[in-house]
Design an enzyme around this catalytic site. Structure first.
Site, mmCIF file in Angstrom:
data_model
loop_
_atom_site.group_PDB
_atom_site.id
_atom_site.type_symbol
_atom_site.label_atom_id
_atom_site.label_comp_id
_atom_site.label_asym_id
_atom_site.label_seq_id
_atom_site.Cartn_x
_atom_site.Cartn_y
_atom_site.Cartn_z
ATOM 1 N N TYR A 1 0.834 -1.200 0.000
ATOM 2 C CA TYR A 1 0.000 0.000 0.000
ATOM 3 C C TYR A 1 0.866 1.245 0.000
ATOM 4 O O TYR A 1 2.035 1.219 0.398
ATOM 5 C CB TYR A 1 -0.954 0.017 1.203
ATOM 6 C CG TYR A 1 -0.293 0.216 2.546
ATOM 7 C CD1 TYR A 1 -0.064 1.500 3.057
ATOM 8 C CD2 TYR A 1 0.084 -0.873 3.332
ATOM 9 C CE1 TYR A 1 0.527 1.686 4.299
ATOM 10 C CE2 TYR A 1 0.670 -0.695 4.583
ATOM 11 C CZ TYR A 1 0.894 0.584 5.053
ATOM 12 O OH TYR A 1 1.476 0.771 6.282
ATOM 13 N N CYS A 2 0.276 2.352 -0.474
ATOM 14 C CA CYS A 2 0.932 3.659 -0.470
ATOM 15 C C CYS A 2 -0.155 4.726 -0.361
ATOM 16 O O CYS A 2 -1.324 4.409 -0.166
ATOM 17 C CB CYS A 2 1.806 3.849 -1.709
ATOM 18 S SG CYS A 2 0.930 3.642 -3.272
ATOM 19 N N THR A 3 0.203 5.985 -0.509
ATOM 20 C CA THR A 3 -0.730 7.082 -0.243
ATOM 21 C C THR A 3 -1.959 7.063 -1.145
ATOM 22 O O THR A 3 -3.092 7.022 -0.683
ATOM 23 C CB THR A 3 -0.014 8.436 -0.387
ATOM 24 O OG1 THR A 3 1.131 8.448 0.461
ATOM 25 C CG2 THR A 3 -0.943 9.582 -0.013
#
Length: 328
Positions: free
Chosen positions: A183-185
Site C-alpha cells: 500500500y501507499c498514499t
C-alpha cells in the site's frame, strides 16, 4: 465563513506523446484558472495533487476529463479550510514514479499497464490485514510510516522508496511464497512496485486500489486498523484516516509526548524531519541538536526575528549557549 477548498489527488498511467510539450500546456491552463499544486507528467502518465475552490477544481477536472486519454481518470477529493499549496508547478519527468531500479542493475522496464498486482478494494484489504498468513508491506518513506501506518504492516529498514527493491531482494526468502499486499498514499507507487514484485517471481501480489486515501473515505471500513495519521506532500502535512478509533502513534522529538506535528530542523544543512509541538519548537528554536540550535543560519531564528540576546536566552534556558562572536 470562507469557502471550502478542495484538494484533488490523482494519477493515471497512460502513454503521453510529446509529454514535455503537454506539460507546458498543462501548466498554462492551471495558471489561467488560478489552480495551485504540484503535477508530474511523463511519457508513462500523469501524477498530481492540486487545490482550489469548488469552481476552480471543477473547471480543472472537466478540462482533464475532456481529453480522451484521461476520460476515466479518478480524482480523490478532500475538503479543507485552506489552500494546500502556495504555487503551481507542472514538471516533465522521465517517470512519474522512480523506483531507482537502474541504479541497482534491476530491470527498470516496468509498465503497470501490462504487469501489476491484483487490485484490492478497502474491504478486501481490511480482510488481508486480519489474515495472519498475509504479509502487508508499507512501500512509503520512513518518515511517512512513522506518522501513521496500517496495524501490523512491515516497516522496511529503508529511508526512502527507491531503496525498497533492494530491501525486498535482501529479504525475499522470508515471504517469497506468501501472499504479499502493498500500500501507499494514493496508489501510484504500488502500481509500479507491485508489478516489479510480480516480475521478481512473487506468486501472489496484491495492492490497495486507490491507496490509503481511498481506504479512509470508504463508508464501510472507515479507515479502521489504521494507526496515526497519513503523511501528505503539501502544506497540510498530515490528514486523518481512521474514523472509527483514531490514535496518535508518533511522539514529540523533544519530550516523547504524543504529537503528529511534523517540522523540519531549522538548520538548512540538516533539515531533518521531526515531530514537535509549537511549544517545543519555540523552546528548542526548531533545532534537532545543540549544533543545529546554535547554527548561524537557524531558520527559526530568522523567521521569527529573534535578536541574538533572545536567541541566547532560549538556549540558556535549556542549558546550552551560542558560540562567542569574535571582536573585530
Amino acid at each position: 465563513m470562507s469557502e471550502k477548498i478542495r484538494v484533488l489527488l490523482y494519477y493515471k498511467y497512460v502513454s503521453i506523446e510529446n509529454a514535455e510539450e503537454y506539460a507546458a500546456k498543462h501548466l498554462e491552463f492551471c495558471k489561467s484558472i488560478g489552480l495551485k499544486g504540484r503535477i508530474l507528467i511523463a511519457d508513462e502518465g500523469i501524477n498530481g495533487t492540486v487545490s482550489g475552490d469548488y469552481e476552480t477544481t471543477q473547471k480543472y477536472m472537466d478540462w482533464v476529463h475532456s481529453d480522451e486519454r484521461f476520460a476515466d481518470l479518478w480524482f480523490k477529493i478532500d475538503e479543507e479550510n485552506q489552500q494546500a499549496f502556495r504555487k503551481m508547478f507542472v514538471r516533465y519527468k522521465k517517470e512519474i514514479v522512480h523506483l531507482g531500479l537502474e541504479d541497482n542493475n534491476f530491470d527498470s522496464d516496468i509498465n503497470p499497464l501490462e504487469t501489476t498486482g491484483e487490485y484490492l478494494n478497502p474491504k478486501q484489504f481490511k480482510e488481508a490485514l486480519l489474515d495472519e498468513d498475509t504479509v502487508v508491506l508499507d512501500t512509503r518513506n520512513d518518515y511517512e510510516y512513522d506518522l501513521g501506518h496500517f496495524r501490523g504492516a512491515i516497516r522496511p529498514d529503508i529511508r526512502n522508496f527507491r531503496e525498497l527493491p533492494q530491501w525486498v531482494r535482501d529479504n525475499k526468502d522470508k515471504f517469497m511464497e506468501k501472499r504479499v499486499v502493498v500500500y501507499c498514499t494514493g496508489g501510484v507507487r504500488c502500481e509500479k512496485f507491485s508489478g516489479w514484485m510480480v516480475r521478481e517471481g512473487f506468486k501472489d501480489v496484491g495492492q490497495l486500489h486507490g491507496g490509503i486515501a481511498t481506504y479512509g473515505k470508504d463508508p464501510e471500513v472507515q479507515g479502521e486498523l489504521w494507526d496515526g495519521a497519513m503523511y501528505v506532500f503539501d502544506d497540510r502535512i498530515s490528514v486523518p484516516i481512521n474514523h472509527v478509533n483514531p490514535t496518535v502513534i508518533s511522539k514529540d522529538y523533544f519530550d516523547g509526548t504524543p504529537c503528529e506535528r511534523y517540522v523540519n530542523c531549522a538548520n538548512p544543512f540538516c533539515n531533518k524531519q521531526i515531530f514537535a509541538s509549537e511549544e517545543n519548537e519555540a523552546k528548542y528554536v526548531r533545532g534537532c541538536s545543540p549544533e543545529c540550535r546554535a547554527h548561524e543560519r537557524n531558520r527559526y531564528v530568522q523567521e521569527n526575528g529573534l535578536s541574538r540576546q533572545e536567541w541566547a536566552e532560549r538556549l540558556e534556558a535549556i542549558g546550552e549557549s551560542l558560540p562567542q562572536v569574535a571582536n573585530v
